[in-house]
Design a protein around this motif. Structure first.
Motif: not given
Length: 567
Positions: A316-319, A287-288, A173-178
């Motif tokens: 929401k940040v993910v590494s 979604l970052t 449901n989130r827009i993902a980007f780098v």
């Protein structure tokens, strides 16, 4: 997250923080990277007897982290030490410690005085060397390093892919980007995400702080040309960094205002414009994927591998590389043959803003070699600033790095952070005296509290503010156009002091606001905008959570930077 542990009881290795042999109560410690002095490189693959998989000799040395040193940095070290170090295998152990042909050496930056002489000798030596032959030898050595550590690479790759897929599927449901900075960590994250999701059209966003190294801009341009199918957005602030430094002082390690204004703010502004609808559902959360790692700092370590962004609340940040060492990052880059920022070859360990207060003395030394004019201008500015704020020993203050620990606006004019209060003749009201006269622009700063009803008669302004949740009268203000006196009357009987404090925060924000864009990143609904140098709150998006009021000390980032410690 991949991390290797060693049991201090039986010596067994594990990728979990428990020993499979001794059980959960065993004494585990993080394992250092194994180094083979015979192969002259880190060799992660070792058999159960602790022998190197490549040469068969026992591993006798372990290091907390270790990364390759490239030819250009080795040439510089050759000049500093007056030895032909460029011919030898060299690894960095961090904190200016090197492993040069198996011998440990610590470089004392403070003892290097004549940077210009070193710079001249460096460029002279580069001209005389057979660079093609030396690069070929370096590449052969790197290939042996890749082969010796292939098992570690596979562990990193497989686990990284699984993590990315799991997080992506759980947040559809989130827009993902780098979040792409041009640094080594974001290079790896970009590759892992695209490989794991088997698609190249993942949005990349680069926050150009306007303080990037020339090498970084060149690398970003090259990356975009070689990856035309990647949607790439570059954002930057319209503020002038040096002018802000003049007004509020240079950013410090304690008050790093630059990131909010020159990075997270502009990125938030662009994110607030990105939405899409799917089956009637509007998507405006993100979604970052970014390259933060636990090893970098204790501040970053507290957020974890997946968390809500501490700076941009709609993210929401993910590494994927959260638990990786520098060694892991470089192993991945070299194994995957990824192109990387040339600044790393010159010796830089991080490639953020060239004048960042978090830069090490080594980075500043390198700036004197490769960015001499910029570094001289920056140093001259710091000298002038130190004198401006009353530092008699201004050179020691700057050269010793003490300016990086400056806290608050001591020595600067911060009168405009103050708001006076006086009793009103009408005891129902209290007078707030501000530095900036009232105008219609102030009404925007009232919107977080709720809806407003405004009436104007003979230049007298009366505004009723209704609570955004109960729709009951919250407070009323009276003033005149071009007046600096705001009469405030609460309608509530509970938490009146808190309400006054919040109102004061908005008054202070109004009189200090330079449309810096820091507030844009605070609102999770994207309701706050400072586009075109206009502070605006979208009433259709604002949910009156009041988080934007409490985010900064005193309500405003400028206040947070300028307020003196004793205040």
């Amino acid at each position: 997250m991949i991390m290797r542990y060693k049991c201090n009881i039986c010596g067994a290795f594990s990728h979990e923080e428990r020993c499979k042999t001794c059980g959960e109560d065993s004494d585990m410690e993080k394992v250092q990277v194994p180094y083979c002095k015979y192969c002259k490189m880190p060799v992660w693959g070792t058999d159960s007897d602790g022998r190197c998989d490549i040469c068969g000799n026992y591993i006798e040395e372990y290091y907390g982290d270790i990364i390759p040193v490239f030819l250009e940095e080795k040439v510089l070290l050759s000049v500093i030490y007056d030895k032909e170090i460029y011919k030898q295998p060299v690894w960095s152990l961090g904190s200016n410690r090197y492993l040069i042909d198996n011998k440990k050496k610590r470089l004392n930056i403070n003892k290097i005085k004549d940077t210009k002489e070193i710079s001249k000798k460096y460029y002279d030596l580069i001209e005389t060397l057979d660079l093609e032959t030396l690069i070929n030898k370096e590449n052969e050595f790197i290939e042996r390093f890749i082969k010796a550590n292939k098992e570690r690479f596979l562990e990193l790759e497989i686990e990284g892919h699984e993590y990315v897929v799991d997080v992506f599927n759980a947040n559809k449901n989130r827009i993902a980007f780098v979040s792409f900075s041009g640094g080594k960590d974001s290079i790896v994250v970009s590759d892992i995400v695209r490989q794991a999701l088997s698609k190249n059209n993942i949005l990349h966003i680069f926050g150009n702080t306007t303080l990037e190294m020339k090498n970084t801009i060149e690398f970003i341009d090259e990356f975009k040309k070689e990856n035309p199918s990647i949607p790439f957005i570059e954002v930057k602030s319209d503020k002038d960094f040096m002018k802000l430094c003049e007004e509020i002082g240079p950013p410090t390690r304690i008050r790093g205002w630059c990131c909010s204004i020159f990075k997270s703010g502009p990125i938030s502004q662009i994110l607030n414009t990105i939405t899409y609808e799917d089956n009637g559902i509007k998507h405006d959360k993100f979604l970052t994927f970014y390259g933060v790692r636990a090893e970098e700092s204790s501040a970053r370590n507290k957020y974890g591998r997946t968390s809500n962004s501490p700076k941009i609340t709609s993210q929401k940040v993910v590494s994927p590389v959260y638990g990786w060492l520098d060694y892991d990052i470089w192993l991945y880059i070299l194994t995957r043959r990824l192109k990387y920022n040339y600044a790393y070859r010159l010796g830089y360990r991080r490639v953020g803003c060239w004048c960042c207060p978090n830069n090490s003395k080594w980075s500043e030394f390198l700036n004197n070699i490769y960015y001499e004019n910029l570094q001289l201008q920056w140093t001259e500015f710091l000298y002038n600033f130190a004198q401006k704020i009353g530092k008699k020993d201004y050179k020691e203050y700057v050269d010793g790095g003490y300016w990086k620990a400056r806290h608050g606006g001591a020595g600067l004019n911060n009168d405009h952070t103050k708001i006076d209060k006086t009793p009103c003749v009408d005891k129902k009201y209290e007078n707030f005296i501000i530095q900036k006269s009232y105008s219609d622009c102030f009404d925007e700063y009232l919107k977080p509290f709720g809806s407003i009803k405004k009436s104007v008669k003979n230049e007298m302004v009366d505004i009723l503010v209704y609570d955004g949740k109960s729709n009951k009268k919250l407070f009323e203000i009276e003033t005149r156009y071009d007046s600096k006196i705001i009469k405030f009357m609460p309608y509530v009987t509970k938490n009146v002091t808190l309400l006054k404090q919040r109102f004061e925060c908005q008054l202070r924000k109004y009189q200090l606001c330079i449309k810096c864009s820091a507030c844009d990143s605070v609102c999770s609904r994207g309701a706050i905008s400072t586009f075109n140098n206009i502070y605006k709150i979208d009433s259709n998006k604002c949910i009156h959570c009041l988080k934007c009021i409490a985010k900064f000390n005193g309500g405003c980032l400028m206040n947070e930077v300028l307020i003196k410690k004793e205040e």
